[in-house]
Design a protein around this motif. Structure first.
Motif, PDB file in Angstrom:
ATOM      1  N   ASN A  71       5.718 -10.838  13.675  1.00 46.72           N
ATOM      2  CA  ASN A  71       7.142 -11.135  13.639  1.00 46.72           C
ATOM      3  C   ASN A  71       7.763 -10.710  14.967  1.00 46.72           C
ATOM      4  O   ASN A  71       8.075  -9.539  15.163  1.00 46.72           O
ATOM      5  N   PRO A  72       7.953 -11.637  15.902  1.00 50.51           N
ATOM      6  CA  PRO A  72       8.456 -11.293  17.233  1.00 50.51           C
ATOM      7  C   PRO A  72       9.850 -10.654  17.227  1.00 50.51           C
ATOM      8  O   PRO A  72      10.264 -10.080  18.216  1.00 50.51           O
ATOM      9  N   LYS A  73      10.568 -10.742  16.107  1.00 47.95           N
ATOM     10  CA  LYS A  73      11.873 -10.087  16.026  1.00 47.95           C
ATOM     11  C   LYS A  73      11.742  -8.597  15.728  1.00 47.95           C
ATOM     12  O   LYS A  73      12.711  -7.854  15.833  1.00 47.95           O
ATOM     13  N   TYR A  74      10.531  -8.168  15.351  1.00 52.86           N
ATOM     14  CA  TYR A  74      10.286  -6.759  15.060  1.00 52.86           C
ATOM     15  C   TYR A  74       9.817  -6.062  16.330  1.00 52.86           C
ATOM     16  O   TYR A  74       8.728  -6.330  16.832  1.00 52.86           O
ATOM     17  N   GLU A 121       9.014  -2.432  17.721  1.00 46.92           N
ATOM     18  CA  GLU A 121       8.738  -1.088  17.209  1.00 46.92           C
ATOM     19  C   GLU A 121       9.680  -0.036  17.793  1.00 46.92           C
ATOM     20  O   GLU A 121      10.179   0.823  17.073  1.00 46.92           O
ATOM     21  N   GLY A 122       9.940  -0.087  19.089  1.00 49.74           N
ATOM     22  CA  GLY A 122      10.805   0.913  19.716  1.00 49.74           C
ATOM     23  C   GLY A 122      12.199   0.943  19.116  1.00 49.74           C
ATOM     24  O   GLY A 122      12.802   2.012  18.957  1.00 49.74           O
ATOM     25  N   VAL A 123      12.733  -0.211  18.752  1.00 50.72           N
ATOM     26  CA  VAL A 123      14.068  -0.286  18.140  1.00 50.72           C
ATOM     27  C   VAL A 123      14.010   0.178  16.686  1.00 50.72           C
ATOM     28  O   VAL A 123      14.851   0.973  16.242  1.00 50.72           O
ATOM     29  N   GLN A 124      13.020  -0.298  15.946  1.00 55.73           N
ATOM     30  CA  GLN A 124      12.936   0.055  14.527  1.00 55.73           C
ATOM     31  C   GLN A 124      12.658   1.545  14.319  1.00 55.73           C
ATOM     32  O   GLN A 124      13.186   2.156  13.397  1.00 55.73           O
ATOM     33  N   MET A 125      11.841   2.134  15.187  1.00 51.96           N
ATOM     34  CA  MET A 125      11.559   3.567  15.051  1.00 51.96           C
ATOM     35  C   MET A 125      12.774   4.400  15.436  1.00 51.96           C
ATOM     36  O   MET A 125      13.016   5.463  14.878  1.00 51.96           O
ATOM     37  N   TRP A 126      13.602   3.891  16.359  1.00 50.43           N
ATOM     38  CA  TRP A 126      14.858   4.561  16.690  1.00 50.43           C
ATOM     39  C   TRP A 126      15.786   4.547  15.464  1.00 50.43           C
ATOM     40  O   TRP A 126      16.391   5.565  15.119  1.00 50.43           O
ATOM     41  N   LYS A 127      15.858   3.408  14.790  1.00 53.46           N
ATOM     42  CA  LYS A 127      16.678   3.319  13.569  1.00 53.46           C
ATOM     43  C   LYS A 127      16.152   4.269  12.495  1.00 53.46           C
ATOM     44  O   LYS A 127      16.930   4.971  11.838  1.00 53.46           O
ATOM     45  N   LEU A 128      14.832   4.309  12.320  1.00 49.86           N
ATOM     46  CA  LEU A 128      14.233   5.202  11.325  1.00 49.86           C
ATOM     47  C   LEU A 128      14.513   6.658  11.674  1.00 49.86           C
ATOM     48  O   LEU A 128      14.863   7.462  10.804  1.00 49.86           O
ATOM     49  N   GLY A 158       9.003   6.543  18.561  1.00 53.44           N
ATOM     50  CA  GLY A 158       7.981   6.085  19.485  1.00 53.44           C
ATOM     51  C   GLY A 158       8.366   4.834  20.256  1.00 53.44           C
ATOM     52  O   GLY A 158       9.163   4.023  19.808  1.00 53.44           O
ATOM     53  N   HIS A 159       7.798   4.734  21.441  1.00 52.90           N
ATOM     54  CA  HIS A 159       7.983   3.611  22.355  1.00 52.90           C
ATOM     55  C   HIS A 159       9.392   3.613  22.931  1.00 52.90           C
ATOM     56  O   HIS A 159      10.064   4.627  22.940  1.00 52.90           O
ATOM     57  N   ASP A 160       9.851   2.474  23.438  1.00 52.23           N
ATOM     58  CA  ASP A 160      11.210   2.398  23.961  1.00 52.23           C
ATOM     59  C   ASP A 160      11.868   1.140  23.422  1.00 52.23           C
ATOM     60  O   ASP A 160      11.283   0.425  22.609  1.00 52.23           O
ATOM     61  N   LYS A 161      13.076   0.868  23.886  1.00 49.95           N
ATOM     62  CA  LYS A 161      13.899  -0.178  23.273  1.00 49.95           C
ATOM     63  C   LYS A 161      13.299  -1.577  23.266  1.00 49.95           C
ATOM     64  O   LYS A 161      13.633  -2.381  22.433  1.00 49.95           O
ATOM     65  N   GLY A 162      12.387  -1.873  24.177  1.00 43.35           N
ATOM     66  CA  GLY A 162      11.869  -3.231  24.222  1.00 43.35           C
ATOM     67  C   GLY A 162      10.374  -3.340  24.098  1.00 43.35           C
ATOM     68  O   GLY A 162       9.810  -4.392  24.380  1.00 43.35           O
ATOM     69  N   SER A 163       9.730  -2.279  23.668  1.00 44.22           N
ATOM     70  CA  SER A 163       8.269  -2.334  23.686  1.00 44.22           C
ATOM     71  C   SER A 163       7.653  -2.429  22.309  1.00 44.22           C
ATOM     72  O   SER A 163       8.259  -2.088  21.310  1.00 44.22           O
ATOM     73  N   ASN A 164       6.424  -2.891  22.335  1.00 52.76           N
ATOM     74  CA  ASN A 164       5.575  -3.048  21.168  1.00 52.76           C
ATOM     75  C   ASN A 164       6.155  -4.042  20.159  1.00 52.76           C
ATOM     76  O   ASN A 164       6.486  -3.699  19.034  1.00 52.76           O
TER      77      ASN A 164
END
Length: 159
Positions: free
Chosen positions: A23-26, A28-35, A12-18
């Motif tokens: 925690n501003p380092k989290y 969602e778009g990046v973490q869900m891509w990793k998951l 979900g989302h994209d590389k820089g969203s949500n």
């Protein structure tokens, strides 16, 4: 020979969203891509064919409807759109924890999927060590009865 199971994973989302308010380092778009990539490898170990709606973290994603439609067009047996809800901040600076945990949305068009949704949700919650909030549907609204509210589900199920 048995048919190979096909699953579409949608980070979900994209590389820089949500970005998380906690925690501003989290992101969602990046973490869900990793998951999604972790799940892809795990599912492929069971000889399941996996399609990603966003193959690289830098890819621009199609609309939510188009992501669901991709699953339908590829004949996926299951489509999983991955999200992680961050708690919302209240006016007093505290965070609303009521949205934490696992919830599974499935299509209004196939109520038989509730059992599978519940099984997945309970397994995810047990693995993650948090509450299971349930499996549910959401209707678009009175002007479109029996339409799934979420475009990704509508794209996958109502094509």
């Amino acid at each position: 020979m048995a048919k190979k199971i096909k699953v579409t994973l949608d980070p979900g989302h994209d590389k820089g969203s949500n970005i998380s308010p906690v925690n501003p380092k989290y992101i969602e778009g990046v973490q869900m891509w990793k998951l999604a990539n972790f799940l892809k490898k795990a599912l492929e170990n069971y000889d399941i064919e996996v399609i990603l709606t966003r193959p690289t973290v830098k890819d621009n994603i199609p609309s939510v409807y188009e992501r669901g439609k991709l699953a339908a067009e590829n004949g996926s047996d299951l489509m999983i759109s991955l999200h992680s809800n961050a708690p919302g901040q209240r006016k007093d600076g505290t965070y609303d924890q009521t949205i934490t945990g696992t919830c599974i949305y499935y299509s209004l068009t196939d109520p038989d999927n509730k059992d599978l949704a519940d099984e997945l949700g309970k397994a995810i919650s047990e693995t993650m060590g948090h509450q299971y909030r349930g499996s549910m549907t959401r209707e678009y609204g009175e002007d479109r009865p029996n339409w799934d509210y979420y475009g990704v589900i509508r794209g996958a199920a109502q094509n």
